[in-house]
Design a protein around this motif. Structure first.
Motif, PDB file in Angstrom:
ATOM      1  N   ARG A 189       0.856  -1.190   0.000  1.00  0.00           N
ATOM      2  CA  ARG A 189       0.000   0.000   0.000  1.00  0.00           C
ATOM      3  C   ARG A 189       0.889   1.236   0.000  1.00  0.00           C
ATOM      4  O   ARG A 189       1.833   1.334   0.790  1.00  0.00           O
ATOM      5  CB  ARG A 189      -0.909   0.000   1.223  1.00  0.00           C
ATOM      6  CG  ARG A 189      -1.747   1.269   1.374  1.00  0.00           C
ATOM      7  CD  ARG A 189      -2.804   1.111   2.461  1.00  0.00           C
ATOM      8  NE  ARG A 189      -2.228   0.758   3.743  1.00  0.00           N
ATOM      9  CZ  ARG A 189      -2.903   0.190   4.751  1.00  0.00           C
ATOM     10  NH1 ARG A 189      -4.179  -0.090   4.603  1.00  0.00           N
ATOM     11  NH2 ARG A 189      -2.301  -0.087   5.892  1.00  0.00           N
ATOM     12  N   GLN A 190       0.577   2.167  -0.893  1.00  0.00           N
ATOM     13  CA  GLN A 190       1.279   3.447  -0.938  1.00  0.00           C
ATOM     14  C   GLN A 190       0.270   4.556  -0.703  1.00  0.00           C
ATOM     15  O   GLN A 190      -0.775   4.614  -1.357  1.00  0.00           O
ATOM     16  CB  GLN A 190       1.947   3.644  -2.300  1.00  0.00           C
ATOM     17  CG  GLN A 190       2.611   5.003  -2.469  1.00  0.00           C
ATOM     18  CD  GLN A 190       3.769   5.225  -1.501  1.00  0.00           C
ATOM     19  OE1 GLN A 190       4.621   4.360  -1.341  1.00  0.00           O
ATOM     20  NE2 GLN A 190       3.783   6.369  -0.823  1.00  0.00           N
ATOM     21  N   SER A 191       0.576   5.438   0.246  1.00  0.00           N
ATOM     22  CA  SER A 191      -0.340   6.540   0.534  1.00  0.00           C
ATOM     23  C   SER A 191       0.435   7.836   0.727  1.00  0.00           C
ATOM     24  O   SER A 191       1.619   7.831   1.099  1.00  0.00           O
ATOM     25  CB  SER A 191      -1.190   6.234   1.774  1.00  0.00           C
ATOM     26  OG  SER A 191      -0.380   5.949   2.890  1.00  0.00           O
ATOM     27  N   PHE A 192      -0.253   8.938   0.461  1.00  0.00           N
ATOM     28  CA  PHE A 192       0.320  10.270   0.619  1.00  0.00           C
ATOM     29  C   PHE A 192      -0.661  11.108   1.440  1.00  0.00           C
ATOM     30  O   PHE A 192      -1.863  11.140   1.148  1.00  0.00           O
ATOM     31  CB  PHE A 192       0.558  10.936  -0.723  1.00  0.00           C
ATOM     32  CG  PHE A 192       1.538  10.209  -1.606  1.00  0.00           C
ATOM     33  CD1 PHE A 192       2.897  10.454  -1.512  1.00  0.00           C
ATOM     34  CD2 PHE A 192       1.086   9.264  -2.519  1.00  0.00           C
ATOM     35  CE1 PHE A 192       3.799   9.775  -2.310  1.00  0.00           C
ATOM     36  CE2 PHE A 192       1.977   8.584  -3.321  1.00  0.00           C
ATOM     37  CZ  PHE A 192       3.340   8.828  -3.225  1.00  0.00           C
ATOM     38  N   THR A 193      -0.146  11.793   2.457  1.00  0.00           N
ATOM     39  CA  THR A 193      -0.962  12.652   3.308  1.00  0.00           C
ATOM     40  C   THR A 193      -0.692  14.109   2.960  1.00  0.00           C
ATOM     41  O   THR A 193       0.447  14.583   3.072  1.00  0.00           O
ATOM     42  CB  THR A 193      -0.662  12.402   4.793  1.00  0.00           C
ATOM     43  OG1 THR A 193      -0.916  11.033   5.105  1.00  0.00           O
ATOM     44  CG2 THR A 193      -1.522  13.283   5.673  1.00  0.00           C
ATOM     45  N   LEU A 194      -1.740  14.803   2.525  1.00  0.00           N
ATOM     46  CA  LEU A 194      -1.635  16.202   2.124  1.00  0.00           C
ATOM     47  C   LEU A 194      -2.418  17.048   3.106  1.00  0.00           C
ATOM     48  O   LEU A 194      -3.577  16.751   3.418  1.00  0.00           O
ATOM     49  CB  LEU A 194      -2.192  16.386   0.711  1.00  0.00           C
ATOM     50  CG  LEU A 194      -1.665  15.413  -0.357  1.00  0.00           C
ATOM     51  CD1 LEU A 194      -2.386  15.628  -1.676  1.00  0.00           C
ATOM     52  CD2 LEU A 194      -0.160  15.565  -0.522  1.00  0.00           C
ATOM     53  N   THR A 195      -1.805  18.110   3.625  1.00  0.00           N
ATOM     54  CA  THR A 195      -2.467  18.969   4.608  1.00  0.00           C
ATOM     55  C   THR A 195      -2.437  20.425   4.153  1.00  0.00           C
ATOM     56  O   THR A 195      -1.461  20.885   3.545  1.00  0.00           O
ATOM     57  CB  THR A 195      -1.797  18.855   5.987  1.00  0.00           C
ATOM     58  OG1 THR A 195      -0.404  19.222   5.872  1.00  0.00           O
ATOM     59  CG2 THR A 195      -1.898  17.429   6.519  1.00  0.00           C
TER      60      THR A 195
END
Length: 368
Positions: A189-195
């Motif tokens: 699983r690859q995820s990116f957190t953008l804030t």
């Protein structure tokens, strides 16, 4: 015999807790839960104005020595017990962690793909809160989180159906015998957190590939599943969405319908469609009060089979959860069509009736 095993297991866990309770970094906890339900598809439930039952007793452990630690949870139900997870981990550095044992499979929305007590249909298909025996690694760098796992087999193998989430397994349903077991599965699983201020978005994609071993014939099928997922939060509002494609391609021994496959979980065994899609969309709102935290939600999931003669399985869950100190309560209303254990007997197969089934549910938990 199962009740004796539960008693012995509980005694062992409590003995371990008493011997190690003074360790500085050891945390021992758990929960006790009860459940009330009223189901319109059950004559006995209607006659009795619902049922109130013991749900489970869980015991959790965690400990850490420098960069090495362990975590485990064992659960006791009415009639059986099982290990949910139990693994050792090594924080190699600030970015990399390696785990080994009964580990979580990195697939789909990170954490939970639902808010309600019943979970989503992903759970019963083996794609939410799923565990297996293997090794995994998480690498966090800035906004990027990369997760990989090799899962050798299910926690309880192919014939014992106590695994926590849906697992391809051996068993018989309505005279049809399945002889599959999951093994040698790779998941990532690859995820990116953008804030941006109070707005947080987690974008991700997952894939898994593994063997489906048939011991009667000494042959292998395989499974290939992938998903794209989204999790957004702003000022207490939350939105989750996921598209998932699954394909359980079992070895065709000429004695079964390859469009169906058998799965086991929580001491049960059932049939599902072997190929199709799962759609998920959840909306929630968290409200902090002086006496606890409320979360209002509507969770939707649908299994869409890849066979024209089969029917969709649909679950919509509307509810509210309350966290108040050590107490956690779910109050849910489920509307289901062609859903296992909610008026139906399978997922993604031909429906037995064309009606919607309804269940009102309250789950009460005390955490210690």
């Amino acid at each position: 015999m199962k009740k004796l095993n539960i008693t012995l297991s509980a005694s062992i866990l409590m003995a371990l807790a008493s011997q190690t309770a003074l360790a500085d970094d050891l945390n021992v906890g758990g929960s006790v839960r009860g459940n009330y339900s009223y189901s319109d598809y059950s004559d006995s439930s209607q006659d009795k104005l619902g049922d109130f039952d013991f749900n489970l007793l869980s015991v959790t452990f965690s400990d850490k020595w420098n960069d090495i630690g362990v975590k485990a949870e064992y659960r006791f139900y009415d009639g059986y017990d099982h290990l949910k997870y139990g693994y050792a981990f090594w924080d190699v550095n600030d970015d990399l962690t390696i785990n080994g044992g009964v580990i979580s499979k990195p697939f789909g929305n990170k954490g939970y793909a639902s808010h309600n007590w019943w979970y989503s249909l992903n759970y019963y298909m083996g794609f939410e809160d799923d565990y297996g025996v293997g090794v995994s690694a998480q690498y966090q760098k800035g906004s990027s989180l990369s997760e990989f796992a090799f899962i050798k087999n299910a926690v309880y193998g192919g014939t014992d159906h106590r695994d926590f989430a849906g697992t391809v397994a051996k068993g018989t349903v309505d005279g049809t015998t399945y002889n599959n077991e999951e093994t040698n599965t790779f998941a990532a699983r690859q995820s990116f957190t953008l804030t941006s201020g109070d707005f947080t978005t987690v974008l991700g994609a997952s894939v898994e590939y593994g063997q489906l071993y048939n011991s009667d014939f000494g042959e292998n099928g395989d499974t290939l599943n992938y998903a794209v997922h989204l999790d957004m939060n702003y000022d207490g509002w939350g939105f989750q969405a996921q598209y998932l494609a699954f394909d359980f391609d079992q070895y065709d021994d000429g004695q079964l319908d390859p469009d169906k496959i058998g799965m086991g979980m929580l001491d049960g065994f059932y049939e599902v469609s072997s190929k199709g899609n799962i759609y998920t969309a959840n909306l929630s709102k968290s409200i902090a009060t002086s006496w606890g935290n409320l979360t209002i939600y509507n969770d939707f999931s649908m299994v869409q089979p890849d066979v024209e003669e089969f029917d969709d399985s649909i679950l919509n869950s509307t509810g509210v959860s309350l966290a108040y100190g050590p107490v956690f309560v779910y109050v849910d209303y489920y509307m289901a069509k062609n859903v296992l254990w909610l008026g139906g007997n399978s997922l993604g197969l031909a429906e037995t009736h064309d009606d919607w089934d309804h269940r009102f549910n309250i789950n009460l938990a005390y955490y210690f």
